[in-house]
Design an enzyme around this catalytic site. Structure first.
Site, short mmCIF file in Angstrom:
data_model
loop_
_atom_site.label_atom_id
_atom_site.label_comp_id
_atom_site.label_asym_id
_atom_site.label_seq_id
_atom_site.Cartn_x
_atom_site.Cartn_y
_atom_site.Cartn_z
CB CYS A 19 -46.68 -117.02 9.15
SG CYS A 19 -45.87 -115.55 8.53
CG LEU A 20 -49.29 -121.90 9.17
CD1 LEU A 20 -49.25 -120.74 8.21
CD2 LEU A 20 -48.97 -123.20 8.45
#
Ligand code: UDX
Length: 434
Positions: A269-270
């Site tokens: 995600c990040l």
């Protein structure tokens, strides 16, 4: 309620199992027949603490798997939890989500009452409104009948604690176009969780909900990169960045979490979300300077770690242990794991890499079939001329006499999990930012 969830990945499976456990009747749709079969047999296809128990309890019963989109017609609400991967320029690829939405639309064409479609996938602001509404309306032939709506309900769960994050969230975000039916249905789905927790419920527009997810992850990534930047300065001045961060965290405006400096952030995600936000900003001729810096600092951390090893040894033809392959503890996910640039850097230096992870070995083997994998941390350390600690697994904290097996006890710790006092006499210990 009867709930359908499209996509059986980390998010879709967790949401499906948790909603089944909250009392809903859930059907999880996926193209992968093995995953579907596992679900119906009560087996989890992914490693996520607590998930296997929920699937064992509800799989094949309250929670069913299927490859048939037609199952949507018997449900009140459909969550789209399909991947939105990065393209080469960092922007997101909507093809899987669009194909899924089209299939949902085609199934809805044969449904004669109101249906809510909820976007869980992370998408750029405007995607629900500008892309999915027309697509679904077209595929279901119902744009004029207005018998469906699309809401945005981003997911904030973390791998490794996804089940508890879902069942006990800080916030639940409902983004709608103002259609009361959509909001009511979202409240109905989340009612058991809202009732039992003190989660804040944020009711907002769809574009805002879509942006909240990106802003959340961009903030977290930038927070870690800032503490890494400060940590790198600390290291130069012989300052312990963890002592500094502990004191910083006592300030309410800063908060103690996400201040662990080290080898940086990875995961599904990040990195993807920061890249997508930068790419989206670029389409509007805006260059997000701070986010670019966050990425640059993150890319530098593994190199800094390797440089600390270089300071003490020439690793060419030497056996070097890499402890930890998962992008963080509690998961077998190696996507964007910092172990990847570490292994690449070691191989570039001609080192013989021996890697170990309690659960992520097979996933990393797919990426690096040519390196050695040990069955235990002890096995990796045996006769090694250096060890790099990349994932903060608890079992690494418990290591002590195992370091005596190293040929040359040089330990570079990227996660602050090794106590230097347990190392044998004459050993070298380097913390990345301390
Ligand atoms: C993240 C978000 O936290 C979550 O809300 C979102 O839904 C998905 O993305 P996740 O990728 O599972 O979750 O992991 P997270 O716990 O956020 O950690 C991300 C990375 O940052 C990991 O590589 C972790 O090791 C690193 N990290 C985290 C640090 O380096 N320091 C910290 O202080 C915290």
């Amino acid at each position: 309620m009867k709930v359908s969830i499209v996509g059986s990945g980390y998010v879709g499976t967790t949401v499906a199992a948790c909603l089944a456990d909250s009392g809903h009747e859930v059907v999880n749709i996926d193209v992968d027949e093995d995953v579907v079969e596992n679900l119906n047999d009560g087996l989890s296809s992914i490693h996520e603490p607590g998930l296997d128990k929920l699937i064992e309890k509800h799989g094949g019963d309250q929670l069913r798997g299927t490859t048939d989109y037609g199952a949507i017609r018997d449900t009140d609400v459909t969550f789209l939890a399909l991947p939105t991967p990065s393209t080469d320029d960092g922007s997101i690829d909507l093809s899987v989500l669009k194909a899924g939405a089209r299939s949902v639309g085609e199934a809805l064409a044969e449904k004669d009452n109101y249906h809510l479609v909820v976007v869980k996938s992370t998408v750029i602001p405007g995607t629900a409104e500008d892309v999915l509404v027309p697509l679904l309306g077209d595929a279901s032939n119902s744009i004029e009948r207005r018998d469906f709506s699309i809401a945005s309900n981003p997911e904030f769960l973390r791998e490794g604690s996804a089940v508890t994050d879902f069942l006990d969230p800080d916030k639940i975000v409902f983004g709608t176009d103002g259609d009361e039916r959509a909001l009511d249905r979202l409240h109905d789905v989340y009612h058991p969780i809202i009732e039992e927790t003190d989660a804040a419920v944020v009711e907002t527009g769809r574009r805002e909900a879509e942006m909240i997810k990106y802003a959340n992850n961009a903030f977290l990534a930038a927070k870690i990169s800032l503490i890494n930047d400060i940590g790198n300065i600390c290291k130069e001045f012989g300052v312990d960045a963890y002592d500094v961060a502990d004191a910083m965290g006592l300030d309410d405006r800063i908060g103690e979490r996400f201040l662990r400096s080290g080898v940086g952030w990875g995961g599904s995600c990040l990195p993807k979300d920061v890249a997508a936000l930068c790419a989206a900003a670029r389409t509007q001729d805006y260059e997000p300077a701070l986010l670019h810096a966050a990425v640059e600092i993150n890319e530098r951390q593994p190199e800094n770690m390797l440089a600390l090893l270089d300071d003490h040894a020439d690793v060419s033809d030497k056996r070097i242990a890499v402890l930890g392959l998962a992008f963080k503890p509690g998961t077998d996910d190696v996507r964007n794991s910092r172990a990847i640039p570490i292994i690449e850097g070691l191989r570039k230096r001609g080192a013989v890499v021996v890697a170990y992870d309690p659960v992520a070995t097979e996933n990393m083997r797919a990426q690096f079939p040519g390196i050695d994998y040990a069955k235990s941390a002890t096995g990796a350390l045996e006769n090694s001329h250096g060890a790099l600690v990349v994932t903060g697994w608890d079992e690494f904290t418990a290591l002590s006499h195992e370091f005596e097996r190293m040929a040359d006890p040089i330990v570079v710790d990227g996660r602050r999990v090794i106590n230097p006092k347990v190392l044998p006499d004459g050993a070298t210990y380097e913390g990345l930012t301390w």
